[in-house]
Design a protein around this motif. Structure first.
Motif, mmCIF file in Angstrom:
data_model
loop_
_atom_site.group_PDB
_atom_site.id
_atom_site.type_symbol
_atom_site.label_atom_id
_atom_site.label_comp_id
_atom_site.label_asym_id
_atom_site.label_seq_id
_atom_site.Cartn_x
_atom_site.Cartn_y
_atom_site.Cartn_z
ATOM 1 N N CYS A 153 0.831 -1.209 0.000
ATOM 2 C CA CYS A 153 0.000 0.000 0.000
ATOM 3 C C CYS A 153 0.863 1.255 0.000
ATOM 4 O O CYS A 153 0.534 2.248 -0.644
ATOM 5 N N ASP A 154 1.925 1.230 0.761
ATOM 6 C CA ASP A 154 2.591 2.467 1.119
ATOM 7 C C ASP A 154 4.008 2.608 0.572
ATOM 8 O O ASP A 154 4.610 3.675 0.677
ATOM 9 N N ALA A 181 5.238 2.964 -2.337
ATOM 10 C CA ALA A 181 5.453 3.937 -3.408
ATOM 11 C C ALA A 181 5.632 5.365 -2.891
ATOM 12 O O ALA A 181 6.080 6.242 -3.627
ATOM 13 N N PHE A 182 5.270 5.585 -1.622
ATOM 14 C CA PHE A 182 5.447 6.930 -1.070
ATOM 15 C C PHE A 182 6.888 7.202 -0.648
ATOM 16 O O PHE A 182 7.205 8.293 -0.191
#
Lengths: 114, 350
Positions: B157-158, B160-161
């Motif tokens: 979910c995260d 790519a940040f």
């Protein structure tokens, strides 16, 4: 379903007008195609858009296409749901959450005098 | 999910009026592979199951990417896609699937009493528990404060940040390796802190991780604090052999240290082991309460695979179907409570 969608597709370009200048409270769902939990709660967000039609706005930001808004609000986990009122973040939820809880938060914002 | 077991919940449940409550033959709690498979079998047995999706619809597989070990998908399948396939198949045979979380139960008599989202009463002649397990956190104060601000239990979910940033993964099992390798798509460097000297991960996953230039292992190392005001700026580490501590600047902390079963609401009703896993009778899905069946990761701390969860979900539906046919409630509307008093709990077929 997409044809009669009640939610607003938000972008870097229209965020100011649709969210910050909105005279209704706005629930903003930050999501991406590759995020499994985002896909799982998408129907909840869309239902809320219909449930609150006329009282609150519901918008969705694809963080892949609109990194400026995501960065501005320091979104580093999705799904992140931000609740805006009068141009400011009034509440937030990170991660998949029950519809009832989101509805309660939105209800609280619509109940307050502007 | 943040509710306590015990008397306060029971009082809340007792305050609800169940006289007009919806009364179902089977209610299934949770929508991972176990729950959907139970729903598939129960719906094909014409039990018209009602299934609640819970706080994490689709369960743990929604936070994975490629599932390569579920038979029937020779090219692999994305976890979230697979869970949609499960759902579609169960719904096709009449499963009534709803958003909502079962927040309290009363298994003292039949029909069993359930509360959905702390306000909706539901009656069930049989219950299948498939609430699964959720990612475990370290339990540090600053870790909890920074969830969603760099602390994450979902790399897919995260990740790519954190493009071109350095991140740290905690854990030593297969999921820690999988998450670390996934994170190398974005991060410039992935540190893996593991409290032991060797990994628990399977050989194939270890080799893949060791071969990855972006991954660096920190052995005998534990995270003791998370640093940063508005977002994660680093972690404080300790070497558990030398007791040396140091700070490491990273932009994110990803947890892959296992799971905790989501069984809080059943405490006091269902027999569990010390870790909270529901105990089932050998070769069955029977719990200690006749008419309540358990499946999936909520009762499995050994295998914890999608395919084993699906298998036990199937068992629970078959057990429930047979048990219901042997123990019918005489009045479907539930007005003759005596019906349940005449029944003797059936031991699991041994």
């Amino acid at each position: 379903m997409a044809d009669d969608a009640k939610y607003v597709t938000l972008t870097d370009a229209n965020f100011e007008e649709e969210v910050l200048q909105s005279d209704q409270p706005v629930l903003v769902d930050f999501w991406a195609e590759w995020c499994g939990p985002c896909r799982m709660i998408a129907p909840i967000v869309e239902e809320l858009a219909a449930d609150f039609e006329g009282r609150a706005k519901v918008g969705k930001v694809d963080v892949d296409q609109n990194s400026k808004v995501a960065m501005k609000y320091n979104v580093r986990s999705i799904p992140t749901l931000l609740f805006f009122k009068d141009g400011e973040v009034a509440d937030q939820v990170v991660g998949a959450t029950a519809k009832k809880q989101l509805a309660k938060k939105l209800e609280a914002l619509t109940a307050q005098p502007a | 999910m943040a509710h306590s077991n015990g008397t306060s919940d029971t009082q809340a449940l007792d305050a609800l009026d169940f006289s007009d409550a919806e009364h179902r033959e089977v209610v299934i709690i949770g929508t991972g592979p176990a729950g959907w498979t139970a729903a598939l079998y129960a719906s094909r047995a014409n039990l018209e199951p009602l299934i609640y999706k819970g706080p994490e619809p689709g369960g743990q597989l929604t936070t994975t990417t490629d599932v390569e070990n579920y038979p029937g998908y020779p090219e692999g399948v994305m976890g979230p896609d697979m869970m949609q396939h499960f759902e579609q198949q169960a719904v096709r045979f009449g499963t009534d699937a709803r958003y909502g979380t079962v927040t309290d139960v009363d298994f003292s008599e039949r029909p069993f009493r359930l509360v959905v989202d702390e306000e909706t009463p539901i009656l069930a002649n049989a219950v299948i528990v498939s609430t699964g397990a959720s990612a475990r956190y370290l339990g540090l104060e600053n870790e909890q404060r920074l969830i969603g601000r760099g602390v994450s239990a979902c790399a897919t979910c995260d990740g790519a940040f954190f493009r071109d940033e350095e991140v740290l993964v905690v854990g030593g099992g297969d999921s820690a390796m999988e998450e670390s390798m996934f994170l190398t798509r974005f991060a410039s460097k992935v540190y893996v802190a593991h409290r032991r000297e060797e990994l628990r991960a399977s050989q194939i996953m270890q080799e893949r991780a060791f071969d990855n230039d972006k991954i660096e292992f920190l052995w005998n190392t534990e995270v003791i604090d998370v640093l940063g005001d508005e977002q994660v700026e680093g972690v404080k580490l300790i070497n558990n052999e030398t007791q040396a501590t140091w700070e490491k600047p990273v932009a994110a902390l990803f947890l892959a240290i296992g799971h905790t079963p989501n069984t809080e609401i059943f405490e006091g009703w269902l027999d569990m082991d010390d870790a909270g896993y529901i105990q089932t009778k050998p070769d069955s899905s029977y719990t200690n309460i006749p008419g309540v069946f358990a499946s999936g990761d909520a009762q499995d701390h050994v295998y914890r695979q999608a395919v084993t969860a699906a298998g036990t979900g199937c068992m629970a539906a078959i057990d429930a179907e047979r048990w219901l046919s042997e123990h019918p409630l005489e009045d479907e509307a539930g007005s003759t409570k005596e019906a349940s008093d005449t029944e003797k709990p059936a031991p699991a077929a041994a």
